[in-house]
Design an enzyme around this catalytic site. Structure first.
Site, mmCIF file in Angstrom:
data_model
loop_
_atom_site.group_PDB
_atom_site.id
_atom_site.type_symbol
_atom_site.label_atom_id
_atom_site.label_comp_id
_atom_site.label_asym_id
_atom_site.label_seq_id
_atom_site.Cartn_x
_atom_site.Cartn_y
_atom_site.Cartn_z
ATOM 1 N N CYS A 263 0.721 -1.266 0.060
ATOM 2 C CA CYS A 263 -0.026 0.064 -0.065
ATOM 3 C C CYS A 263 0.750 1.348 0.141
ATOM 4 C CB CYS A 263 -0.997 0.071 0.896
ATOM 5 S SG CYS A 263 -2.412 1.164 0.756
ATOM 6 N N GLU B 238 -1.671 -9.249 3.306
ATOM 7 C CA GLU B 238 -1.914 -9.804 4.348
ATOM 8 C C GLU B 238 -3.238 -10.507 5.100
ATOM 9 O OE1 GLU B 238 -2.085 -5.434 5.453
ATOM 10 O OE2 GLU B 238 -0.996 -6.916 4.158
ATOM 11 N N HIS C 30 -3.455 -4.805 0.198
ATOM 12 C CA HIS C 30 -2.938 -5.394 1.375
ATOM 13 C C HIS C 30 -3.040 -7.069 1.378
ATOM 14 C CE1 HIS C 30 -2.370 -1.860 4.139
ATOM 15 N NE2 HIS C 30 -3.116 -1.503 3.318
#
Length: 236
Positions: A113, A216, A214
């Site tokens: 990001c 994750e 993102h």
């Protein structure tokens, strides 16, 4: 047993007040979980530019994380600042020190990001300071749903390292009001349907990839593949 590579993650920071009466660092747990889950050993990096090289001496890889702030437009040659731009100058200074030090060592780097945007700037690029101004008919890039749900699709460009890792398309989350404008020495690797650049990389380095989403949160199987490839590069 193969030793886990040590992966440094940049922290967010806030001034005194709120959670603590003293200045404090923070980072979501899933940043650390994603690294450890794929065979790395995650550690947090404070905002101490003077110690960046000392930390990098101990690391096998670097993740520059995202956050609710922006890269200073002055770093890419723009003197006017959009009214929506929010700076965390100490954080950016430290992250640039870590990023440039890692790149000088050809250490594997993953920018997420805001980390992708900073990577683009470090490679000579510029940013759109506010996407709605540049793409008035574009997608909503600050999704209002949970980030475990996809916001839109991205096309992964053929001939890129990212394409070799994740394939031609991904479903991604979206939490940004800025985006790469000119990519400088970087290579574009992902684009949203509205034309917004969603990723960059430096093919001259061992592993140097930035993505605007993102990973994750593991919205798409490609997110797992990206972390696995990054950790593998840190072993090499």
């Amino acid at each position: 047993m193969k030793k886990r590579p040590l992966i440094g993650l940049t922290l967010d920071a806030e001034p005194e007040g709120g959670w603590s009466k003293y200045p404090w660092y923070a980072l979501r747990q899933n940043y650390f979980d994603a690294v450890n889950r794929h065979g790395g050993l995650a550690i947090a990096l404070p905002h101490d530019s003077a110690l960046a090289n000392a930390y990098l001496d101990q690391l096998d890889g670097l993740i520059v994380t995202g956050g609710a702030f922006d890269v200073d437009p002055g770093l890419y040659g723009e003197h006017e600042r959009h009214e929506t731009v929010l700076l965390k100058e100490d954080r950016t200074t430290a992250e640039l020190a870590f990023l440039k030090g890692a790149m000088a060592r050809d250490m594997p780097v993953l920018g997420i990001c805001g980390g992708e945007q900073l990577l683009a700037v470090a490679l000579g690029g510029t940013l759109h300071q506010h996407i709605p101004d540049a793409f008035p008919a574009g997608l909503e890039h600050e999704q209002k749903t949970m980030h475990y749900a996809p916001a839109h699709e991205v096309e992964i460009l053929q001939g890129t390292r990212l394409h070799a890792i994740v394939g031609a398309r991904m479903q991604v989350n979206s939490s940004h009001h800025q985006a790469v404008r000119r990519h400088g020495h970087a290579k574009i690797n992902a684009i949203a349907p509205d034309g917004v650049i969603e990723g960059v990389e430096d093919p001259s380095r061992k592993f140097c990839i930035g993505v605007q989403w993102h990973p994750e949160y593991f919205v798409d199987p490609g997110d797992h593949a990206l972390y696995a490839a990054f950790i593998q590069a840190c072993h090499e």
